[in-house]
Scaffold this motif. Structure first.
Motif, mmCIF file in Angstrom:
data_model
loop_
_atom_site.group_PDB
_atom_site.id
_atom_site.type_symbol
_atom_site.label_atom_id
_atom_site.label_comp_id
_atom_site.label_asym_id
_atom_site.label_seq_id
_atom_site.Cartn_x
_atom_site.Cartn_y
_atom_site.Cartn_z
ATOM 1 N N GLU A 494 0.802 -1.218 0.000
ATOM 2 C CA GLU A 494 0.000 0.000 0.000
ATOM 3 C C GLU A 494 0.837 1.270 0.000
ATOM 4 O OE1 GLU A 494 -3.256 -0.009 -0.264
ATOM 5 O OE2 GLU A 494 -3.370 -2.198 -0.219
ATOM 6 N N LEU A 495 2.168 1.158 0.143
ATOM 7 C CA LEU A 495 3.018 2.339 0.191
ATOM 8 C C LEU A 495 3.015 3.051 -1.156
ATOM 9 C CD1 LEU A 495 5.027 3.881 2.037
ATOM 10 C CD2 LEU A 495 6.851 2.555 0.952
ATOM 11 N N PRO A 496 2.737 4.373 -1.183
ATOM 12 C CA PRO A 496 2.688 5.088 -2.475
ATOM 13 C C PRO A 496 4.023 5.109 -3.199
ATOM 14 C CG PRO A 496 1.608 6.365 -0.740
ATOM 15 C CD PRO A 496 2.310 5.233 -0.066
ATOM 16 N N GLU A 497 5.137 5.129 -2.463
ATOM 17 C CA GLU A 497 6.454 5.160 -3.092
ATOM 18 C C GLU A 497 6.951 3.739 -3.342
ATOM 19 O OE1 GLU A 497 9.380 5.736 -4.991
ATOM 20 O OE2 GLU A 497 8.657 7.692 -4.290
ATOM 21 N N PRO A 498 6.922 3.254 -4.599
ATOM 22 C CA PRO A 498 7.279 1.849 -4.849
ATOM 23 C C PRO A 498 8.736 1.540 -4.543
ATOM 24 C CG PRO A 498 7.011 3.043 -6.921
ATOM 25 C CD PRO A 498 6.549 3.969 -5.833
ATOM 26 N N ARG A 499 9.617 2.536 -4.590
ATOM 27 C CA ARG A 499 11.039 2.261 -4.357
ATOM 28 C C ARG A 499 11.344 1.966 -2.880
ATOM 29 N NH1 ARG A 499 13.259 7.620 -7.250
ATOM 30 N NH2 ARG A 499 11.351 8.365 -6.237
ATOM 31 N N LEU A 500 10.376 2.164 -2.008
ATOM 32 C CA LEU A 500 10.585 1.881 -0.586
ATOM 33 C C LEU A 500 9.863 0.626 -0.122
ATOM 34 C CD1 LEU A 500 10.294 5.451 1.014
ATOM 35 C CD2 LEU A 500 12.368 4.100 0.665
ATOM 36 N N ARG A 501 9.148 -0.028 -1.002
ATOM 37 C CA ARG A 501 8.406 -1.217 -0.588
ATOM 38 C C ARG A 501 9.360 -2.373 -0.293
ATOM 39 N NH1 ARG A 501 3.866 -0.842 -5.409
ATOM 40 N NH2 ARG A 501 2.879 1.105 -4.679
ATOM 41 N N LEU A 502 9.011 -3.124 0.762
ATOM 42 C CA LEU A 502 9.821 -4.264 1.178
ATOM 43 C C LEU A 502 9.133 -5.562 0.826
ATOM 44 C CD1 LEU A 502 11.101 -3.217 4.733
ATOM 45 C CD2 LEU A 502 12.372 -3.203 2.589
ATOM 46 N N SER A 503 9.922 -6.531 0.456
ATOM 47 C CA SER A 503 9.424 -7.886 0.188
ATOM 48 C C SER A 503 9.998 -8.809 1.247
ATOM 49 C CB SER A 503 9.834 -8.352 -1.215
ATOM 50 O OG SER A 503 9.300 -7.496 -2.202
ATOM 51 N N PRO A 504 9.197 -9.276 2.181
ATOM 52 C CA PRO A 504 9.731 -10.135 3.251
ATOM 53 C C PRO A 504 10.215 -11.465 2.717
ATOM 54 C CG PRO A 504 7.340 -10.076 3.321
ATOM 55 C CD PRO A 504 7.751 -9.067 2.299
ATOM 56 N N GLU A 505 11.113 -12.074 3.456
ATOM 57 C CA GLU A 505 11.638 -13.387 3.086
ATOM 58 C C GLU A 505 10.551 -14.451 3.232
ATOM 59 O OE1 GLU A 505 15.124 -14.225 5.294
ATOM 60 O OE2 GLU A 505 16.182 -12.389 4.686
ATOM 61 N N PRO A 506 10.642 -15.540 2.490
ATOM 62 C CA PRO A 506 9.567 -16.544 2.505
ATOM 63 C C PRO A 506 9.307 -17.146 3.883
ATOM 64 C CG PRO A 506 11.023 -16.870 0.620
ATOM 65 C CD PRO A 506 11.675 -15.836 1.477
ATOM 66 N N GLU A 507 10.372 -17.268 4.714
ATOM 67 C CA GLU A 507 10.158 -17.900 6.021
ATOM 68 C C GLU A 507 9.590 -16.950 7.066
ATOM 69 O OE1 GLU A 507 14.556 -16.754 5.689
ATOM 70 O OE2 GLU A 507 12.986 -17.648 4.441
ATOM 71 N N LEU A 508 9.495 -15.644 6.774
ATOM 72 C CA LEU A 508 9.014 -14.698 7.772
ATOM 73 C C LEU A 508 7.561 -14.945 8.186
ATOM 74 C CD1 LEU A 508 9.450 -12.255 9.545
ATOM 75 C CD2 LEU A 508 8.946 -10.780 7.595
ATOM 76 N N PRO A 509 6.617 -15.212 7.278
ATOM 77 C CA PRO A 509 5.241 -15.475 7.738
ATOM 78 C C PRO A 509 5.138 -16.631 8.720
ATOM 79 C CG PRO A 509 5.259 -15.037 5.389
ATOM 80 C CD PRO A 509 6.687 -15.141 5.793
ATOM 81 N N ALA A 510 5.920 -17.697 8.482
ATOM 82 C CA ALA A 510 5.875 -18.826 9.413
ATOM 83 C C ALA A 510 6.421 -18.432 10.786
ATOM 84 C CB ALA A 510 6.659 -20.000 8.839
ATOM 85 N N LEU A 511 7.509 -17.636 10.809
ATOM 86 C CA LEU A 511 8.063 -17.200 12.084
ATOM 87 C C LEU A 511 7.086 -16.298 12.832
ATOM 88 C CD1 LEU A 511 11.762 -16.410 11.044
ATOM 89 C CD2 LEU A 511 10.945 -18.329 12.429
ATOM 90 N N LEU A 512 6.410 -15.421 12.107
ATOM 91 C CA LEU A 512 5.407 -14.561 12.743
ATOM 92 C C LEU A 512 4.244 -15.374 13.291
ATOM 93 C CD1 LEU A 512 5.289 -11.536 10.264
ATOM 94 C CD2 LEU A 512 6.159 -11.527 12.596
ATOM 95 N N GLY A 513 3.839 -16.398 12.543
ATOM 96 C CA GLY A 513 2.754 -17.238 13.022
ATOM 97 C C GLY A 513 3.118 -17.972 14.298
ATOM 98 N N LEU A 514 4.346 -18.501 14.364
ATOM 99 C CA LEU A 514 4.793 -19.187 15.578
ATOM 100 C C LEU A 514 4.876 -18.208 16.762
ATOM 101 C CD1 LEU A 514 7.577 -21.520 14.122
ATOM 102 C CD2 LEU A 514 5.295 -22.170 14.919
ATOM 103 N N ALA A 515 5.399 -17.006 16.487
ATOM 104 C CA ALA A 515 5.477 -16.007 17.549
ATOM 105 C C ALA A 515 4.089 -15.609 18.026
ATOM 106 C CB ALA A 515 6.245 -14.782 17.063
ATOM 107 N N LEU A 516 3.141 -15.515 17.099
ATOM 108 C CA LEU A 516 1.773 -15.163 17.462
ATOM 109 C C LEU A 516 1.151 -16.226 18.362
ATOM 110 C CD1 LEU A 516 -0.200 -12.831 16.737
ATOM 111 C CD2 LEU A 516 -1.169 -14.344 15.013
ATOM 112 N N LEU A 517 1.379 -17.478 18.031
ATOM 113 C CA LEU A 517 0.852 -18.553 18.866
ATOM 114 C C LEU A 517 1.466 -18.532 20.265
ATOM 115 C CD1 LEU A 517 0.821 -21.516 16.313
ATOM 116 C CD2 LEU A 517 -1.162 -20.304 17.242
ATOM 117 N N ASP A 518 2.751 -18.235 20.325
ATOM 118 C CA ASP A 518 3.442 -18.274 21.608
ATOM 119 C C ASP A 518 3.104 -17.072 22.476
ATOM 120 O OD1 ASP A 518 5.317 -19.267 23.524
ATOM 121 O OD2 ASP A 518 6.745 -17.785 22.815
#
Length: 563
Positions: A494-518
């Motif tokens: 959603e960031l208007p400036e495309p040159r600042l957009r970040l693409s997270p690493e593939p394993e980040l969603p899984a790590l966030l999910g585990l942290a959320l559960l814990d």
């Protein structure tokens, strides 16, 4: 005359009927408790000894509940029963404040002063707005108040002033009705009177309670709501400088953690039995002095305010009520619309130089040392906590802290030598540094090179926080989870400036999910209903979990958080 005959005519039939009314106070219907409370108030007004102290004990807790209509009716009963100077005073101008202090301290609900003040606002507002008497009690030397009584009076004074300035009940109580233009005009006049009464004595109050973080925090929180233009119109430049000095002083003295947002207590929480007889009033030698005895000369007042604010930053080392309130007060005094904001800018620059230079030196020494010294770690942790509190409200990016702090966090993750007392505020400072840089992008016309550097710093912070998710310290994982959630929302698609957009690493969603559960979905033990501290701790833990869950959820992106 008819109203005078009413108690005698009905006393025989109503006496002893008060126990029948108690079940109606706890009914779910919003109408009957209010009507019963009004009846009990009339009985207490017209019939001597109609209600015993034990009966009153069942009514007093209602001043703290969330229903404003019922709490206001209970406040009227409390004022009539214990606080009304016309019934219980003995010529002492501070009798209302003293009686209110006795009740408040015996209630064991000291964090809910705002609810008590709001309950009394309609029936005792003129007494609560007696600023000169309250400040005279606080600054006088012969008023016989103990330290805990003075701190409670500061809390009541601050709650009363905030109720006036904000014009609405505290959180958890709905506004009864929309205020008329006449009421708004009267509110502005009362706010001007409050500012004229409080600003000249504020440096003395901050000086007296400089060792008490809750009292200093309450006074500085109030400062933001006053008419600060009075510093110029009343020529109080010296006063402002002293208050700014006190703010700097706070950032080096205390280390108490910030309390959670208070939750309106339940009526079932017991209060002490009300006294059956009023306590003896103070002797004439303990008369309340006039606040005008403590007002400095107009040429000194502004300097005093600035000095007190700066002292606040020098007396506190952890996020405390005083530390965060000092940062917000300094922000209010640096407002460009304030004619004397230049003095606030000077104080902020001086404070930034002191903390920034100290941080650079301490981080350099720690990175060069083979093994961190315990004293050095403690000193760096205190500096980072002060910087984090100041960074939250002020742009400290000119001091260039991102590079040294990112190296410090990388070493902490690689070696495990640094405690979370260092790493948590370091992450906060890194995030604030990045946030302030992002806030300037729409207006700065940044070059492609500067955008690339900013994106690389954002990617570095994202990588560091991702590594923190696997660390054993729960506090560090929680802070990293919150910062990651903010970064993914700020720099996502959603960031208007495309040159600042970040693409997270593939394993980040899984790590966030585990942290959320814990961090969020682990069961909390059920406390005993009579253990009020455990109940309050559980409510705070649930609120923290709610914040964690809300931090990672973007309503515009239903795919996040991950399944």
């Amino acid at each position: 005359m008819e109203s005078q005959r009413w108690p005698r005519a009905w006393s025989s039939s109503l006496r002893g009927s008060s126990p029948v009314c108690w079940p109606w106070l706890t009914t779910r219907s919003p109408r009957w408790p209010l009507e019963v409370l009004r009846l009990l108030t009339e009985m207490d007004r017209n019939m001597e000894e109609a209600l015993s102290p034990e009966d009153c004990q069942s009514i007093f807790p209602l001043v703290f509940i969330s229903s404003r209509s019922l709490a206001s009716a209970a406040g009227e009963f409390l004022f009539q029963r214990l606080l009304d100077p016309a019934r219980h005073g003995d010529g002492d101008p501070g009798s209302f404040q003293r009686s209110l202090l006795r009740f408040f301290l015996r209630s064991a609900l000291h964090e809910h002063a705002a609810y008590l003040v709001d309950s009394l606002w309609d029936c005792a507002g003129s007494h609560l707005r007696d600023w000169d008497t309250a400040t005279g009690l606080l600054l006088g030397t012969g008023t016989s108040l103990q330290l805990h009584e003075e701190k409670a009076l500061v809390e009541i004074l601050s709650s009363s002033a905030l109720r006036l300035c904000q014009g609405h009940p505290p959180v958890g109580r709905s506004q009864a009705r929309k205020e008329s233009q006449r009421e708004l005009r009267e509110q502005r006049e009362e706010r001007a009177r409050l500012s004229r009464s409080l600003i000249p004595v504020l440096p003395q109050l901050l000086q007296k309670f400089s060792a008490e973080p809750e009292a200093v925090g309450a006074l500085l929180e109030l400062l933001q709501h006053l008419e600060l233009g009075l510093f110029r119109t009343a020529r109080l430049e010296r006063c402002l400088e002293q208050v700014l000095g006190r703010i700097q002083e706070v950032f080096g003295k205390h280390s108490e953690p910030s309390p959670a947002l208070p939750v309106p207590p339940s009526p079932s929480q017991s209060l002490p039995v009300c006294p059956s007889a009023p306590q003896s009033p103070p002797s004439p030698s303990q008369s309340i002095p006039s606040p005008s005895q403590f007002i400095p000369s107009l040429s000194q007042c502004l300097e005093q305010v600035l000095g007190r604010i700066q002292e606040v930053f020098g007396k506190h080392s952890e996020p405390s009520p005083a530390l965060s309130a000092a940062s917000r007060a300094l922000r209010a005094l640096c407002d460009p619309e304030l004619s004397l904001h230049g003095l606030g800018d000077i104080a902020r620059s001086r404070l930034g130089d002191s903390l920034g230079d100290r941080c650079h030196l301490q981080v350099t020494e720690l990175l060069q040392a083979e093994s961190p010294d315990e004293e050095d770690v403690y000193g760096l942790a205190a500096t980072l906590r002060r910087l984090s509190a100041l960074f939250n409200d002020h742009d400290l990016t000119p001091w260039g802290l991102f590079g040294p702090l990112s190296q410090l966090l990388r070493r902490a993750l690689d070696t495990g030598e640094l405690p979370e007392q260092v790493t948590i505020p370091a992450i906060s400072c890194l995030f604030f540094h990045l946030f302030w840089e992002l806030s300037r992008v729409p207006d700065a016309g940044a070059s492609p090179g500067s955008l690339r550097d900013l994106r690389s710093r954002a990617a570095l912070l994202l990588s560091l926080c991702q590594s923190c998710l696997t660390e054993p310290q729960p506090g560090l994982r929680e802070k990293a989870f919150l910062v990651l959630s903010e970064l993914l929302l700020l720099l996502g698609p959603e960031l208007p400036e495309p040159r600042l957009r970040l693409s997270p690493e593939p394993e980040l969603p899984a790590l966030l999910g585990l942290a959320l559960l814990d961090l969020v979905f682990q069961n909390l033990p059920e406390p005993h209903p009579d253990d009020h501290e455990a109940v309050q701790a559980r409510l705070e833990a649930l609120q923290a979990r709610r914040s964690l869950l809300g931090g990672c959820w973007d309503p515009k992106s239903p795919e996040f958080p991950p399944n």
